[in-house]
Scaffold this motif. Structure first.
Motif, short mmCIF file in Angstrom:
data_model
loop_
_atom_site.label_atom_id
_atom_site.label_comp_id
_atom_site.label_asym_id
_atom_site.label_seq_id
_atom_site.Cartn_x
_atom_site.Cartn_y
_atom_site.Cartn_z
N ARG A 1 73.61 96.47 80.20
CA ARG A 1 73.67 97.87 80.66
C ARG A 1 74.27 97.94 82.06
O ARG A 1 75.11 98.81 82.34
CB ARG A 1 72.27 98.50 80.66
CG ARG A 1 72.28 99.92 81.25
CD ARG A 1 70.95 100.63 81.10
NE ARG A 1 69.89 100.05 81.93
CZ ARG A 1 68.66 100.57 82.03
NH1 ARG A 1 68.34 101.68 81.35
NH2 ARG A 1 67.75 99.99 82.78
N ALA A 2 73.86 97.02 82.92
CA ALA A 2 74.37 97.00 84.29
C ALA A 2 75.87 96.72 84.33
O ALA A 2 76.61 97.36 85.08
CB ALA A 2 73.62 95.94 85.11
N ASP A 3 76.34 95.79 83.49
CA ASP A 3 77.76 95.46 83.43
C ASP A 3 78.59 96.66 83.00
O ASP A 3 79.63 96.97 83.58
CB ASP A 3 78.02 94.30 82.45
CG ASP A 3 77.56 92.96 83.01
OD1 ASP A 3 77.32 92.88 84.23
OD2 ASP A 3 77.44 92.00 82.22
N TYR B 1 71.04 103.15 71.32
CA TYR B 1 71.85 101.94 71.49
C TYR B 1 71.24 101.02 72.56
O TYR B 1 71.66 100.97 73.69
CB TYR B 1 73.29 102.32 71.85
CG TYR B 1 74.25 101.15 71.88
CD1 TYR B 1 73.96 99.94 71.26
CD2 TYR B 1 75.47 101.27 72.54
CE1 TYR B 1 74.84 98.88 71.30
CE2 TYR B 1 76.36 100.21 72.59
CZ TYR B 1 76.03 99.03 71.97
OH TYR B 1 76.92 97.97 72.01
N GLU B 2 70.22 100.28 72.12
CA GLU B 2 69.50 99.37 73.01
C GLU B 2 70.34 98.13 73.31
O GLU B 2 70.96 97.55 72.40
CB GLU B 2 68.18 98.94 72.35
CG GLU B 2 67.31 98.06 73.21
CD GLU B 2 65.99 97.72 72.54
OE1 GLU B 2 64.95 97.80 73.20
OE2 GLU B 2 66.01 97.37 71.34
N VAL B 3 70.37 97.73 74.58
CA VAL B 3 71.09 96.53 75.01
C VAL B 3 70.25 95.80 76.06
O VAL B 3 69.34 96.39 76.63
CB VAL B 3 72.47 96.87 75.62
CG1 VAL B 3 73.40 97.52 74.60
CG2 VAL B 3 72.32 97.76 76.85
N PRO B 4 70.55 94.51 76.34
CA PRO B 4 69.84 93.82 77.41
C PRO B 4 70.12 94.50 78.76
O PRO B 4 71.18 95.10 78.95
CB PRO B 4 70.42 92.41 77.37
CG PRO B 4 71.00 92.26 76.01
CD PRO B 4 71.48 93.63 75.62
N SER C 1 72.07 104.41 80.25
CA SER C 1 71.13 105.19 79.46
C SER C 1 69.84 104.42 79.24
O SER C 1 69.74 103.24 79.58
CB SER C 1 71.76 105.57 78.10
OG SER C 1 70.95 106.50 77.42
N THR C 2 68.88 105.11 78.66
CA THR C 2 67.58 104.52 78.33
C THR C 2 67.23 104.96 76.91
O THR C 2 67.46 106.13 76.55
CB THR C 2 66.48 105.01 79.30
OG1 THR C 2 66.89 104.72 80.63
CG2 THR C 2 65.15 104.35 79.02
N ALA D 1 69.71 100.96 77.68
CA ALA D 1 70.63 101.40 76.63
C ALA D 1 71.97 101.76 77.23
O ALA D 1 72.11 101.89 78.46
CB ALA D 1 70.05 102.60 75.88
N VAL D 2 72.97 101.92 76.35
CA VAL D 2 74.31 102.35 76.76
C VAL D 2 74.68 103.58 75.94
O VAL D 2 74.43 103.64 74.73
CB VAL D 2 75.35 101.22 76.52
CG1 VAL D 2 76.77 101.75 76.61
CG2 VAL D 2 75.14 100.09 77.52
#
Length: 243
Positions: A172-174, A165-168, A184-185, A192-193
């Motif tokens: 991820r920080a939010d 689950y890739e995210v900007p 996650s990575t 990732a999340v």
């Protein structure tokens, strides 16, 4: 059809896969979502097929209009045919033999039950719902009806995994600010999340232990619907009910 079933002294849990239904591509085969563009008759047939397999009354299953929020509603029966279904992401009941259903295609479906108190719940936890706290809100609603955290059986069904689950980076920080355990990575090294890990942590803060967590990643498995992978696709369902 039924990818996984679990029983726990008075409570029943089930998660579907994508096979054994009548929907045509791109919803093939067992699409249970009524708002994704599939033929309504096919969805109705699919829901009847699953109910028959689980020995449930198809007309006695409570479905949600999911909106990625944290609202929870307590129900004592199915929605009226001409009634408006509220936009909620969790349903709770004290009615035995009333099945609650949650629809997903990457989000984490969470099923909960305290059979001794006679309380069951189904929640839809995607990334927004994780941050909003839909699962904690669901547990709070169960406790208000007499459930005890130490007695709750909780299951998380098939969902996109934290390595897919890739995210900007800022997203991820939010999410991690709200639920640190979700950080996650991906397997290829990008931000990732892990929504399911976040859900497990939120439950643990209430003293609810995750009894079972699916090992299936919906994006990786062709046997499950994945919105991230296919965009236009069907929906899986998780069901919970009390004896």
């Amino acid at each position: 059809m039924i990818g996984h079933q679990h029983q726990s002294s008075g409570a029943h849990f089930a998660f579907t896969d994508r096979w054994g239904g009548v929907s045509a591509a791109p919803y093939e085969q067992l699409n249970l979502g009524g708002a994704v563009g599939d033929e309504p008759g096919a969805v109705r047939t699919n829901r009847e097929l699953v109910a028959k397999e689980l020995r449930l009354d198809p007309a006695g299953v409570v479905w949600m209009k999911q909106v990625h929020g944290r609202d929870v509603v307590v129900v004592d029966g199915p929605w009226k045919p001409d009634g408006k279904i509220p936009g909620v992401d969790a349903v709770v009941t004290t009615r035995r033999r009333l099945a609650l259903a949650v629809l997903t295609a990457d989000c984490t479906p969470v099923l909960l039950a305290d059979p001794l108190a006679g309380v069951a719940a189904a929640a839809h936890a995607g990334r927004p719902g994780l941050v909003a706290g839909v699962v904690p809100a669901t547990v709070e609603a169960m406790l208000a009806l007499g459930a005890q955290a130490s007695r709750i059986t909780a299951l998380a069904g098939p969902a996109i995994c934290g390595r897919c689950y890739e995210v900007p980076e800022d997203m991820r920080a939010d999410v991690a600010r709200a639920v640190p355990e979700s950080w996650s990575t991906t397997s290829w090294g990008t931000p990732a999340v892990d929504v399911t890990a976040g859900v497990v942590a939120q439950l643990a803060r209430f003293g609810v232990e995750m009894c079972e967590k699916s090992h299936i990643c919906t994006l990786e498995s062709p046997d499950y619907f994945s919105y991230r992978r296919d965009r236009t696709t069907g929906r899986l369902a998780g069901y919970v009910w009390l004896d």
